[in-house]
Write a protein that holds these residues in place. Structure first.
Motif, mmCIF file in Angstrom:
data_model
loop_
_atom_site.group_PDB
_atom_site.id
_atom_site.type_symbol
_atom_site.label_atom_id
_atom_site.label_comp_id
_atom_site.label_asym_id
_atom_site.label_seq_id
_atom_site.Cartn_x
_atom_site.Cartn_y
_atom_site.Cartn_z
ATOM 1 N N ALA A 286 -109.381 -10.327 64.699
ATOM 2 C CA ALA A 286 -109.129 -9.371 65.782
ATOM 3 C C ALA A 286 -109.266 -7.965 65.231
ATOM 4 C CB ALA A 286 -107.739 -9.576 66.372
ATOM 5 N N LEU A 287 -109.808 -7.060 66.041
ATOM 6 C CA LEU A 287 -109.929 -5.649 65.699
ATOM 7 C C LEU A 287 -108.785 -4.907 66.395
ATOM 8 C CD1 LEU A 287 -111.658 -3.501 64.257
ATOM 9 C CD2 LEU A 287 -112.848 -3.156 66.441
ATOM 10 N N LEU A 288 -107.909 -4.300 65.594
ATOM 11 C CA LEU A 288 -106.728 -3.643 66.159
ATOM 12 C C LEU A 288 -106.990 -2.177 66.437
ATOM 13 C CD1 LEU A 288 -103.748 -5.040 64.015
ATOM 14 C CD2 LEU A 288 -104.763 -5.968 66.111
ATOM 15 N N LYS A 289 -106.346 -1.688 67.488
ATOM 16 C CA LYS A 289 -106.312 -0.277 67.819
ATOM 17 C C LYS A 289 -104.906 0.251 67.519
ATOM 18 C CE LYS A 289 -109.685 -0.804 71.578
ATOM 19 N NZ LYS A 289 -109.918 -0.647 73.038
ATOM 20 N N PRO A 290 -104.749 1.575 67.368
ATOM 21 C CA PRO A 290 -103.419 2.116 67.099
ATOM 22 C C PRO A 290 -102.401 1.667 68.147
ATOM 23 C CG PRO A 290 -105.060 3.799 66.730
ATOM 24 C CD PRO A 290 -105.791 2.626 67.315
ATOM 25 N N GLY A 291 -101.229 1.246 67.666
ATOM 26 C CA GLY A 291 -100.184 0.758 68.557
ATOM 27 C C GLY A 291 -100.224 -0.740 68.780
ATOM 28 N N GLN A 292 -101.225 -1.416 68.212
ATOM 29 C CA GLN A 292 -101.310 -2.870 68.336
ATOM 30 C C GLN A 292 -100.785 -3.547 67.072
ATOM 31 O OE1 GLN A 292 -105.517 -3.576 69.323
ATOM 32 N NE2 GLN A 292 -104.878 -4.060 71.418
ATOM 33 N N GLN A 293 -100.335 -4.782 67.264
ATOM 34 C CA GLN A 293 -99.798 -5.578 66.160
ATOM 35 C C GLN A 293 -100.370 -6.989 66.221
ATOM 36 O OE1 GLN A 293 -95.581 -7.368 66.012
ATOM 37 N NE2 GLN A 293 -95.380 -5.511 64.759
ATOM 38 N N ALA A 294 -100.866 -7.466 65.086
ATOM 39 C CA ALA A 294 -101.353 -8.832 64.976
ATOM 40 C C ALA A 294 -100.286 -9.675 64.302
ATOM 41 C CB ALA A 294 -102.652 -8.871 64.173
ATOM 42 N N GLY A 295 -99.939 -10.790 64.914
ATOM 43 C CA GLY A 295 -98.917 -11.672 64.364
ATOM 44 C C GLY A 295 -99.474 -13.064 64.114
ATOM 45 N N LEU A 296 -99.227 -13.583 62.913
ATOM 46 C CA LEU A 296 -99.657 -14.925 62.555
ATOM 47 C C LEU A 296 -98.431 -15.802 62.398
ATOM 48 C CD1 LEU A 296 -101.889 -16.930 61.641
ATOM 49 C CD2 LEU A 296 -101.456 -16.135 59.296
ATOM 50 N N GLN A 297 -98.325 -16.826 63.247
ATOM 51 C CA GLN A 297 -97.185 -17.731 63.193
ATOM 52 C C GLN A 297 -97.552 -18.996 62.424
ATOM 53 O OE1 GLN A 297 -96.303 -17.992 67.450
ATOM 54 N NE2 GLN A 297 -94.626 -16.547 67.165
ATOM 55 N N GLY A 298 -96.568 -19.851 62.259
ATOM 56 C CA GLY A 298 -96.763 -21.057 61.469
ATOM 57 C C GLY A 298 -97.817 -21.990 62.005
ATOM 58 N N ASN A 299 -98.114 -21.889 63.312
ATOM 59 C CA ASN A 299 -99.129 -22.758 63.899
ATOM 60 C C ASN A 299 -100.552 -22.276 63.629
ATOM 61 O OD1 ASN A 299 -99.348 -20.538 65.585
ATOM 62 N ND2 ASN A 299 -98.468 -21.545 67.378
ATOM 63 N N GLY A 300 -100.682 -21.151 62.904
ATOM 64 C CA GLY A 300 -102.002 -20.640 62.555
ATOM 65 C C GLY A 300 -102.657 -19.801 63.621
ATOM 66 N N ARG A 301 -101.970 -19.570 64.740
ATOM 67 C CA ARG A 301 -102.543 -18.772 65.819
ATOM 68 C C ARG A 301 -102.295 -17.295 65.591
ATOM 69 N NH1 ARG A 301 -100.983 -20.974 71.630
ATOM 70 N NH2 ARG A 301 -102.456 -19.297 72.107
#
Length: 389
Positions: A286-301
């Motif tokens: 994913a390409l993030l923009k300012p103010g965005q957050q990428a979260g990786l959980q245990g299910n790999g998503r």
């Protein structure tokens, strides 16, 4: 003269560089200064330069001077946003922390101000600038006990300890024939700042590590971390910057972002403040923009959140605990890392929701006293926090 000194102190505050003496001086200025127009002018000037795109926060108020002297503070009613922001800043300066708390599914209580008191003998001091540097040849250097200046020489690269918990690299002459890797580790109760060989800056939170080369060469600048780190990456269009964690890779050219990869957290999170980053995890990106957050959980998503409160994400870097609807375990994990303590629940974990800010420079007993306003009790014995309903 007064305006210039007040402007300097307010600038230092917004930069997160205020010393304790400067904080006290600023609080004293505001506690005695009766010129509201001067305070407004100084805050207006500093806010526009340091946070030009940030909305003014909603804040509790009352007369600033009353807040500083510990008198009752009343909620703001349609107060001008600028002065509301001033109240929020000055309450933190004067009282050590502004705390809002509420029980799960209960009505929100009125904000309260934590009063700074002398820590009892049995209290636990807050964390500070502590780190261990492991050189490429295995040499271990305790940075908190080392003198300022050159602490190591690796070929043509000098490792220099600066004041106030900072480390930097200086190269002299030709590039080294062999590129070595160094690792900086902070213990629980420690944090440290690092300027990488390319000029990029790293803030390392407690119980974290960063591994990096003594000189960047090739097509990619790559470092790896555990725990939590905030990056301000020097722009090099010809050499992208890459941060690796256990499960997530972040690629940038030049930008500001925070990576939280503590193993005890359920989610690895990368939050973008400026620029753009590409986040990869498993087969997703994913390409993030300012103010965005990428979260990786245990299910790999890989999940993307918009309009994240970035002030809360990097509050640790600016000397604060800051929460928004945080549950008890999330709050306690931060205390464990910063104060190097253990949390023991007597019975079930209380269901509480916390919000607000507290200075990380406070002794542990004062922090617990603030948290007790959410109808939960703590008992501090040695380095153990017992949580009771």
């Amino acid at each position: 003269m007064l305006r210039e000194r007040l402007l300097y102190l307010m600038e230092r505050y917004f930069q997160g560089a205020c010393t304790e003496d400067e904080r006290r001086e600023l609080a004293q200025f505001i506690g005695t200064e009766q010129d509201d127009d001067l305070l407004k002018e100084v805050l207006d000037d500093t806010w526009e330069r340091f946070q030009p795109e940030s909305p003014m926060p909603e804040a509790m108020s009352g007369r600033i001077q009353r807040a500083l002297t510990g008198a009752p503070v009343v909620p703001v009613r349609k107060r001008r946003p600028l002065m509301a922001a001033a109240a929020a800043v000055l309450l933190l300066l004067a009282a050590g922390g502004l705390w809002l708390s509420r029980e799960q599914s209960a009505s929100v209580q009125q904000p309260s101000v934590a009063q700074v008191q002398k820590a009892p003998v049995h209290d636990v001091a807050p964390g500070g600038s502590k780190a261990v540097l492991t050189l490429g040849d295995g040499t271990v250097i305790e940075l908190d006990s080392s003198r300022n200046g050159v602490v190591a020489q690796q070929g043509s690269v000098k490792v220099v300890k600066l004041a106030n918990g900072q480390l930097a690299y200086e190269r002299e002459g030709q590039a080294p024939a062999e590129i070595l890797f160094n690792t900086m580790r902070t213990p629980r109760g420690g944090e440290y700042r690092l300027t990488l060989p390319d000029g990029s800056r790293v803030w390392l939170n407690a119980a974290s590590s960063v591994t990096y080369p003594t000189m960047f060469a090739g097509e990619i600048r790559e470092v790896s971390i555990t725990g939590e780190a905030y990056f301000e990456v020097a722009e090099r269009a010809d050499m992208p910057f890459r941060v690796k964690t256990a499960g997530m890779t972040v690629e940038v050219l030049g930008t500001h972002f925070n990576v939280n990869a503590y193993t005890e957290e359920k989610t690895i999170r990368t939050t973008l403040l400026e620029g753009a980053v590409k986040v990869r995890a498993g087969g997703s990106e994913a390409l993030l923009k300012p103010g965005q957050q990428a979260g990786l959980q245990g299910n790999g998503r890989l999940n993307i959140k918009n309009n994240v409160n970035v002030d809360e994400v990097v509050a640790w870097k600016n000397g604060l605990f800051q929460f928004t609807d945080a549950d008890m375990p999330a709050v306690m994990r931060q205390l464990e890392n910063w104060y190097d303590v253990n949390v023991i629940y007597e019975g079930n974990v209380p269901e509480r929701s916390f919000g607000g800010a507290i200075q990380r420079s406070l002794p542990l007993a004062q922090v617990l006293k603030i948290l007790e306003e959410s109808n939960v009790k703590f008992r501090l014995e040695g380095r153990n926090i017992y949580v009771m309903k």
